[in-house]
Structures are given as C-alpha cells and as structure tokens.
Design a protein around this motif. Structure first.
Motif, PDB file in Angstrom:
ATOM      1  N   ILE A 185      37.433  12.125 -71.849  1.00  0.00           N
ATOM      2  CA  ILE A 185      37.411  11.940 -73.302  1.00  0.00           C
ATOM      3  C   ILE A 185      35.993  11.669 -73.776  1.00  0.00           C
ATOM      4  CG2 ILE A 185      38.167  10.448 -75.191  1.00  0.00           C
ATOM      5  CD1 ILE A 185      40.783  10.012 -73.612  1.00  0.00           C
ATOM      6  N   THR A 186      35.283  10.821 -73.045  1.00  0.00           N
ATOM      7  CA  THR A 186      33.902  10.497 -73.409  1.00  0.00           C
ATOM      8  C   THR A 186      33.002  11.723 -73.277  1.00  0.00           C
ATOM      9  OG1 THR A 186      34.246   8.236 -72.593  1.00  0.00           O
ATOM     10  CG2 THR A 186      31.970   8.940 -72.960  1.00  0.00           C
ATOM     11  N   GLY A 187      33.150  12.474 -72.182  1.00  0.00           N
ATOM     12  CA  GLY A 187      32.356  13.679 -71.986  1.00  0.00           C
ATOM     13  C   GLY A 187      32.612  14.719 -73.059  1.00  0.00           C
ATOM     14  N   SER A 188      33.870  14.861 -73.457  1.00  0.00           N
ATOM     15  CA  SER A 188      34.214  15.838 -74.494  1.00  0.00           C
ATOM     16  C   SER A 188      33.581  15.467 -75.824  1.00  0.00           C
ATOM     17  CB  SER A 188      35.738  15.912 -74.647  1.00  0.00           C
ATOM     18  OG  SER A 188      36.342  16.398 -73.471  1.00  0.00           O
ATOM     19  N   ARG A 194      27.040  17.764 -78.890  1.00  0.00           N
ATOM     20  CA  ARG A 194      25.899  18.465 -78.303  1.00  0.00           C
ATOM     21  C   ARG A 194      24.850  17.518 -77.735  1.00  0.00           C
ATOM     22  NH1 ARG A 194      25.335  23.087 -83.047  1.00  0.00           N
ATOM     23  NH2 ARG A 194      27.280  24.154 -82.573  1.00  0.00           N
ATOM     24  N   LYS A 195      25.294  16.475 -77.108  1.00  0.00           N
ATOM     25  CA  LYS A 195      24.399  15.520 -76.481  1.00  0.00           C
ATOM     26  C   LYS A 195      24.156  15.935 -75.026  1.00  0.00           C
ATOM     27  CE  LYS A 195      24.176  12.698 -80.035  1.00  0.00           C
ATOM     28  NZ  LYS A 195      22.911  12.482 -80.778  1.00  0.00           N
ATOM     29  N   ARG A 196      22.908  15.971 -74.617  1.00  0.00           N
ATOM     30  CA  ARG A 196      22.595  16.407 -73.266  1.00  0.00           C
ATOM     31  C   ARG A 196      23.087  15.406 -72.230  1.00  0.00           C
ATOM     32  NH1 ARG A 196      16.247  15.643 -71.556  1.00  0.00           N
ATOM     33  NH2 ARG A 196      16.251  13.373 -71.498  1.00  0.00           N
ATOM     34  N   GLU A 197      23.245  14.157 -72.593  1.00  0.00           N
ATOM     35  CA  GLU A 197      23.665  13.122 -71.648  1.00  0.00           C
ATOM     36  C   GLU A 197      25.095  13.321 -71.169  1.00  0.00           C
ATOM     37  OE1 GLU A 197      20.066  11.701 -73.596  1.00  0.00           O
ATOM     38  OE2 GLU A 197      21.917  12.608 -74.362  1.00  0.00           O
ATOM     39  N   ALA A 205      32.366  12.474 -63.302  1.00  0.00           N
ATOM     40  CA  ALA A 205      33.776  12.833 -63.432  1.00  0.00           C
ATOM     41  C   ALA A 205      34.199  13.818 -62.343  1.00  0.00           C
ATOM     42  CB  ALA A 205      34.032  13.429 -64.811  1.00  0.00           C
ATOM     43  N   SER A 206      33.327  14.762 -62.012  1.00  0.00           N
ATOM     44  CA  SER A 206      33.640  15.723 -60.948  1.00  0.00           C
ATOM     45  C   SER A 206      33.862  15.004 -59.627  1.00  0.00           C
ATOM     46  CB  SER A 206      32.508  16.739 -60.803  1.00  0.00           C
ATOM     47  OG  SER A 206      32.376  17.535 -61.956  1.00  0.00           O
ATOM     48  N   LEU A 207      32.990  14.054 -59.310  1.00  0.00           N
ATOM     49  CA  LEU A 207      33.112  13.326 -58.046  1.00  0.00           C
ATOM     50  C   LEU A 207      34.396  12.501 -57.993  1.00  0.00           C
ATOM     51  CD1 LEU A 207      29.413  12.110 -57.631  1.00  0.00           C
ATOM     52  CD2 LEU A 207      30.554  13.952 -56.385  1.00  0.00           C
TER      53      LEU A 207
END
Length: 252
Positions: A185-188, A194-197, A205-207
């Motif tokens: 949710i935070t990443g989305s 459009r934040k690079r962070e 999240a992948s890990l």
C-alpha cells in the motif's frame, strides 16, 4: 498525497474514453517495445522459471498451477513495464492481480490476496484510465525528512491496522502477510505520486514476499511460481535503482 486519485475520479467521464479508443491495441503493443535488453532478458528468464514451476506442480494442483503461472508471468511484465515507464503495466497488473489474489485466497494468505485486489482497484485501473500516466514522467524525490516521516508513519499505521484485521482470520502467516500488504500500500502510494523512494519499499517488499511464499510452500500451500516471480522483481528493482534510465535516476 492523493491528488492523482482526485483528478481521475472527478474527471472520470473524460478518462473513461481512453479505454478501447481508436488505435488502443496498437498503442498497447507499442508500449511493449523499446525496452532494454536487461528487461527483455528478465521477462524471458522468468518465463522459463514459470514453465519449470508449472511442470512441477501441475500434476498435484493443475488449476492452481495454471493460475499461478499466469500471475507469475504477467506480474513480472507489469513491474518491468513500470521500470520502463510503459502503459502496459495497467492491464498486465490487473490480470496478474486477479490471478495472484486467487492463489492467495487458496493458500490462506488473505492479506496478500487483498493486496492484489488493492493494486487492481487503486493502481491498475487508474493506470488503465490514464494512458498518459507514463508520458513525460517527472520523477520526484523527497525534499525533506518530513516526507520520510510522513510516509513512514503511513506505513506503520497501515501495518498495525492490517495486522489487527487479518489476525481475526485464519491466516497462518499473518505477520509476514500483513507486513507485505502494508508495504504494498505504501509503495503504491509512492508510485502514484511518482516518488523515486518507492524502490526502497519495493526492494524490501520483494524480499519479504519471497520469504512469505517460501514459508507457504514449505507448509504445503503453494509452489515455486511466486517465489520465482518475486525473485525477478528483486532483480528488476536493482536495475531500477542503478540503471541510468530507471525511475530512480530520473529524479537526479
């Protein structure tokens, strides 16, 4: 933080005309072209891994194996499309979200299932409605520590809420499952703004998602399909972080 949602929803009638417009499918096909060799290599590498997973799990759970195969391939196409600023991410993300959500519900990873439905509703559909979302992208970076605090608090509150909610279900892996949902949710939200962070969040999240599906597989509720696809996500995140053409570098 939510300005783009507001724009699309308040101008929905205009944005809805972008779907299936004249030349739409030709435009979608063009969105799959011009990617770098690394991106096409990841796409092909993941496909080979997904075929291996499909072959290993088809006899035991044929329907789940096929659904996971579809989700594993299209989810990778979606994230690679994001890294290449390609509009294909909307449809690839929407279809893969349905496939992975189905896999999540079957495996008992309910937070992951709702995570995918969240992608579908709050990200994929908006990307489909706004075909110019990836045109002339102006990637932004955090301007101050206040933004780190703002998004950090958003993540913590989201994780607390999701953990409490899914603790009420029979989710056997609620800690990792709710953690992944909160990070997604935070990443989305970071991606939509459009934040690079965002790539710090997607990498972590992948890990954690690899850990979740590895645990799921060990407990007999999953297969290698999503372990493979999220491993490719991690490689793609590394590319996005360090490639000169990646989102992360566009804000420098």
């Amino acid at each position: 933080m939510f300005a783009r949602y507001y724009d699309v929803l308040t101008n929905f009638s205009s944005y809805s005309k972008n779907i299936f417009r004249k030349g739409y499918f030709a435009w979608l096909w063009q969105q799959c072209q011009g990617w770098g060799r690394f991106s096409y290599g990841l796409l092909g590498f993941n496909f080979i891994l997904q075929v291996i997973s499909l072959g290993q799990s088809f006899k035991q759970t044929p329907l789940l194996a096929v659904i996971a195969f579809i989700g594993g391939n299209l989810s990778v196409a979606c994230v690679i499309g994001i890294s290449n600023r390609s509009g294909i991410q909307g449809w690839a993300g929407a279809i893969s979200a349905l496939a992975i959500a189905t896999t999540g519900f079957i495996a008992g990873n309910y937070a992951t299932a709702f995570e995918q439905l969240g992608y579908l509703i709050f990200l994929d559909l908006f990307c489909i409605l706004d075909p110019k979302w990836n045109d002339d992208i102006q990637v932004e970076k955090f301007e101050s520590g206040l933004e780190w605090i703002k998004y950090g608090l958003f993540f913590l509150v989201t994780w607390l809420i999701t953990y409490l909610l899914f603790s009420l279900t029979s989710d056997p892996r609620v800690f990792l499952d709710s953690l992944n949902l909160a990070m997604a949710i935070t990443g989305s939200l970071l991606e939509l703004n459009r934040k690079r962070e965002q790539f710090f969040v997607w990498t972590l999240a992948s890990l954690f998602t690899i850990a979740l599906w590895f645990q799921t597989m060990l407990q007999g509720d999953g297969n290698f399909a999503l372990i493979f696809s999220y491993s490719v996500f991690f490689l793609n995140d590394m590319y996005a972080l360090f490639s000169r053409k990646g989102w992360f570098r566009l804000a420098e």
